[in-house]
Scaffold this motif. Sequence first.
Motif, PDB file in Angstrom:
ATOM      1  N   LEU A 129      45.891  15.426  26.417  1.00  0.00           N
ATOM      2  CA  LEU A 129      47.172  14.783  26.699  1.00  0.00           C
ATOM      3  C   LEU A 129      46.953  13.558  27.580  1.00  0.00           C
ATOM      4  O   LEU A 129      46.175  13.599  28.529  1.00  0.00           O
ATOM      5  N   LEU A 130      47.659  12.494  27.267  1.00  0.00           N
ATOM      6  CA  LEU A 130      47.586  11.264  28.056  1.00  0.00           C
ATOM      7  C   LEU A 130      48.844  11.134  28.906  1.00  0.00           C
ATOM      8  O   LEU A 130      49.956  11.124  28.374  1.00  0.00           O
ATOM      9  N   PRO A 131      48.698  11.031  30.231  1.00  0.00           N
ATOM     10  CA  PRO A 131      49.871  10.880  31.094  1.00  0.00           C
ATOM     11  C   PRO A 131      50.280   9.414  31.216  1.00  0.00           C
ATOM     12  O   PRO A 131      49.528   8.585  31.732  1.00  0.00           O
ATOM     13  N   VAL A 132      51.461   9.093  30.730  1.00  0.00           N
ATOM     14  CA  VAL A 132      51.966   7.725  30.759  1.00  0.00           C
ATOM     15  C   VAL A 132      53.321   7.728  31.451  1.00  0.00           C
ATOM     16  O   VAL A 132      54.108   8.664  31.310  1.00  0.00           O
ATOM     17  N   MET A 133      53.575   6.679  32.224  1.00  0.00           N
ATOM     18  CA  MET A 133      54.866   6.543  32.878  1.00  0.00           C
ATOM     19  C   MET A 133      55.528   5.254  32.420  1.00  0.00           C
ATOM     20  O   MET A 133      54.885   4.206  32.339  1.00  0.00           O
ATOM     21  N   THR A 134      56.790   5.332  32.047  1.00  0.00           N
ATOM     22  CA  THR A 134      57.578   4.145  31.740  1.00  0.00           C
ATOM     23  C   THR A 134      58.615   3.966  32.829  1.00  0.00           C
ATOM     24  O   THR A 134      58.999   4.917  33.515  1.00  0.00           O
ATOM     25  N   PHE A 135      59.107   2.737  32.971  1.00  0.00           N
ATOM     26  CA  PHE A 135      59.971   2.397  34.101  1.00  0.00           C
ATOM     27  C   PHE A 135      61.252   1.719  33.632  1.00  0.00           C
ATOM     28  O   PHE A 135      61.260   0.968  32.655  1.00  0.00           O
ATOM     29  N   ALA A 136      62.314   1.984  34.362  1.00  0.00           N
ATOM     30  CA  ALA A 136      63.616   1.398  34.062  1.00  0.00           C
ATOM     31  C   ALA A 136      64.273   0.906  35.343  1.00  0.00           C
ATOM     32  O   ALA A 136      64.003   1.417  36.438  1.00  0.00           O
ATOM     33  N   SER A 137      65.132  -0.073  35.203  1.00  0.00           N
ATOM     34  CA  SER A 137      66.009  -0.534  36.283  1.00  0.00           C
ATOM     35  C   SER A 137      67.406  -0.682  35.715  1.00  0.00           C
ATOM     36  O   SER A 137      67.575  -0.977  34.523  1.00  0.00           O
ATOM     37  N   TRP A 138      68.403  -0.477  36.559  1.00  0.00           N
ATOM     38  CA  TRP A 138      69.760  -0.759  36.094  1.00  0.00           C
ATOM     39  C   TRP A 138      70.607  -1.367  37.197  1.00  0.00           C
ATOM     40  O   TRP A 138      70.269  -1.321  38.380  1.00  0.00           O
ATOM     41  N   THR A 139      71.726  -1.932  36.756  1.00  0.00           N
ATOM     42  CA  THR A 139      72.663  -2.583  37.663  1.00  0.00           C
ATOM     43  C   THR A 139      73.693  -1.575  38.164  1.00  0.00           C
ATOM     44  O   THR A 139      73.793  -0.455  37.639  1.00  0.00           O
ATOM     45  N   ARG A 140      74.455  -1.998  39.136  1.00  0.00           N
ATOM     46  CA  ARG A 140      75.677  -1.257  39.444  1.00  0.00           C
ATOM     47  C   ARG A 140      76.657  -1.460  38.291  1.00  0.00           C
ATOM     48  O   ARG A 140      76.456  -2.336  37.436  1.00  0.00           O
ATOM     49  N   PRO A 141      77.759  -0.680  38.227  1.00  0.00           N
ATOM     50  CA  PRO A 141      78.765  -0.925  37.191  1.00  0.00           C
ATOM     51  C   PRO A 141      79.361  -2.323  37.323  1.00  0.00           C
ATOM     52  O   PRO A 141      79.657  -2.781  38.440  1.00  0.00           O
ATOM     53  N   LEU A 142      79.500  -3.013  36.209  1.00  0.00           N
ATOM     54  CA  LEU A 142      80.082  -4.351  36.226  1.00  0.00           C
ATOM     55  C   LEU A 142      81.575  -4.290  36.543  1.00  0.00           C
ATOM     56  O   LEU A 142      82.276  -3.360  36.130  1.00  0.00           O
ATOM     57  N   THR A 143      82.046  -5.289  37.249  1.00  0.00           N
ATOM     58  CA  THR A 143      83.482  -5.404  37.548  1.00  0.00           C
ATOM     59  C   THR A 143      84.214  -5.938  36.317  1.00  0.00           C
ATOM     60  O   THR A 143      83.597  -6.393  35.345  1.00  0.00           O
ATOM     61  N   ASP A 144      85.540  -5.912  36.362  1.00  0.00           N
ATOM     62  CA  ASP A 144      86.327  -6.478  35.265  1.00  0.00           C
ATOM     63  C   ASP A 144      85.984  -7.953  35.064  1.00  0.00           C
ATOM     64  O   ASP A 144      85.862  -8.428  33.927  1.00  0.00           O
ATOM     65  N   TYR A 145      85.837  -8.691  36.152  1.00  0.00           N
ATOM     66  CA  TYR A 145      85.493 -10.112  36.079  1.00  0.00           C
ATOM     67  C   TYR A 145      84.132 -10.295  35.413  1.00  0.00           C
ATOM     68  O   TYR A 145      83.961 -11.164  34.543  1.00  0.00           O
ATOM     69  N   GLU A 146      83.173  -9.481  35.809  1.00  0.00           N
ATOM     70  CA  GLU A 146      81.827  -9.574  35.233  1.00  0.00           C
ATOM     71  C   GLU A 146      81.817  -9.148  33.774  1.00  0.00           C
ATOM     72  O   GLU A 146      81.077  -9.728  32.963  1.00  0.00           O
ATOM     73  N   MET A 147      82.639  -8.173  33.425  1.00  0.00           N
ATOM     74  CA  MET A 147      82.727  -7.764  32.026  1.00  0.00           C
ATOM     75  C   MET A 147      83.251  -8.909  31.163  1.00  0.00           C
ATOM     76  O   MET A 147      82.811  -9.093  30.022  1.00  0.00           O
ATOM     77  N   HIS A 148      84.159  -9.702  31.703  1.00  0.00           N
ATOM     78  CA  HIS A 148      84.685 -10.847  30.971  1.00  0.00           C
ATOM     79  C   HIS A 148      83.561 -11.852  30.683  1.00  0.00           C
ATOM     80  O   HIS A 148      83.460 -12.384  29.568  1.00  0.00           O
ATOM     81  N   HIS A 149      82.702 -12.095  31.659  1.00  0.00           N
ATOM     82  CA  HIS A 149      81.613 -13.054  31.469  1.00  0.00           C
ATOM     83  C   HIS A 149      80.477 -12.459  30.652  1.00  0.00           C
ATOM     84  O   HIS A 149      79.733 -13.201  30.001  1.00  0.00           O
ATOM     85  N   TYR A 150      80.351 -11.172  30.710  1.00  0.00           N
ATOM     86  CA  TYR A 150      79.359 -10.489  29.873  1.00  0.00           C
ATOM     87  C   TYR A 150      79.720 -10.638  28.401  1.00  0.00           C
ATOM     88  O   TYR A 150      78.880 -10.947  27.553  1.00  0.00           O
ATOM     89  N   SER A 151      80.968 -10.379  28.040  1.00  0.00           N
ATOM     90  CA  SER A 151      81.574 -10.633  26.716  1.00  0.00           C
ATOM     91  C   SER A 151      81.030  -9.765  25.585  1.00  0.00           C
ATOM     92  O   SER A 151      81.291 -10.029  24.415  1.00  0.00           O
ATOM     93  N   GLY A 152      80.259  -8.712  25.912  1.00  0.00           N
ATOM     94  CA  GLY A 152      79.809  -7.787  24.886  1.00  0.00           C
ATOM     95  C   GLY A 152      80.637  -6.517  24.896  1.00  0.00           C
ATOM     96  O   GLY A 152      81.733  -6.477  25.459  1.00  0.00           O
ATOM     97  N   THR A 153      80.140  -5.478  24.264  1.00  0.00           N
ATOM     98  CA  THR A 153      80.855  -4.205  24.194  1.00  0.00           C
ATOM     99  C   THR A 153      80.157  -3.171  25.092  1.00  0.00           C
ATOM    100  O   THR A 153      79.073  -3.407  25.625  1.00  0.00           O
TER     101      THR A 153
END
Length: 438
Positions: free
Chosen positions: A251-275
């Motif tokens: 078995l090979l031990p591998v680690m993957t990494f993630a980062s995330w933001t805080r929840p976007l505000t309504d204003y930020e969701m408008h500028h994000y413009s995705g779903t």
Amino acid sequence: MINLPHDDNTCGWYHALTPQIEKPSLKGAQSADYVVLGAGFAGLAMARRLAELEPNARIVLIDAQQVGQGASGRNSGFVIDLPHKFSLEHPDPAHKQRLLSLNRAAIKQLSSLIDKHNIDCQWSAAGKYQGAVGPRGEAYLDHFEHLMTDLGEPFEHVDSNQLAKVLGTDYYSRAIYTPGGYLVQPAALACGLAASLPSNVEVLENSPIQRLTKEQGAWQLHGENGSIKTAKLLLGTSIFTREFGFLKNRLLPVMTFASWTRPLTDYEMHHYSGTLDWGLTPADHAGTTLRMTADRRILIRNTYKHVTKYGNSINDKVRADIQSEHRKVFLARYPQLAHVPFTHTWGGSYAISRNFTNFFGELDDGVYASACDNGVGVAWGTVSGSLLADYVVGATSNALSDIQKVTGMPSLNPPEPFLGLGVKSRIKLAKWQSRSEI
């Protein structure tokens, strides 16, 4: 000397939960009819199925940490029905159909449990995008399309304009959408599954097992403050299976990494413009995984490390450097959200094998395991854990026959230090080759 789990305390999925009440730890000398070691998706499924098949048995599920803090609560939240690209290239069509059937059985099982027990885990039949940034990624997409056509599975072409409306970024040139995958908050799902286990399952947390011995025909698990004896031991320990002397050098031990933001505000969701509520994996396997969660967080996952001592292989400086790399990836896709900070960066260890083979079955007299999920933990852990319980008690089914046909023995690895040098070199090469897709 056993290298125990030592995960960082920065997993965003786990911190997003309401505080979890700690369950008891292993204390004193105990015994059980069945012991399941490891409370990830495989171990949880093993314990649940054993309890259904043996309602009068005492079943103990033990984890070195709290449920949801280990690898099962640290993935990107994809529950995929399709095999990974390596498995899709298998020459036997029946092999691929068996994998599909097993993954879909897991999704069906999880959907039923989530509905039955009202588990709040952002479970969503959202499907999955596989995205390309440029020519290298598009070549991989073309190959993926051929594999899907040969398999007879549905998929949709998504051009850059359509994709931008979903993702809120025009960074990607195109994608292929497959409808069968699900998205989930993995730590919430793991905790919900543990909370809804049958009454004859006892969960012990914060109970690392430091030694395993066989005494008078029974297995003895030794912890810091107690021990437990059993005739039947089921290992849902993934990469840590090797720490107990099984599948050594396979078995090979591998680690993957993630980062995330805080929840976007309504204003930020408008500028994000995705779903909301979508997930994209890279067409080039060394590229970047991207998610927008149902609660408005953007998640970036890439970066792979060979971690011989799991969490102990990673320090705060390494994590800070990884977050800096993730930040560049985020800004390349969402420059309009440059002011939005990351709140968490975390890693998770998992097992892969050189021949991309999963182990399923008996390791020693009375010791059984499903090990080496090769990065498909939620679905594979669930279905393989359930079927391992069937195997242990002697139940039979078409699904059990299928999983025995598609699993085998992970191949031997070269000895150290050659293994470590080879894996690190391969990871660096893949990152360099895929730099245009990251």
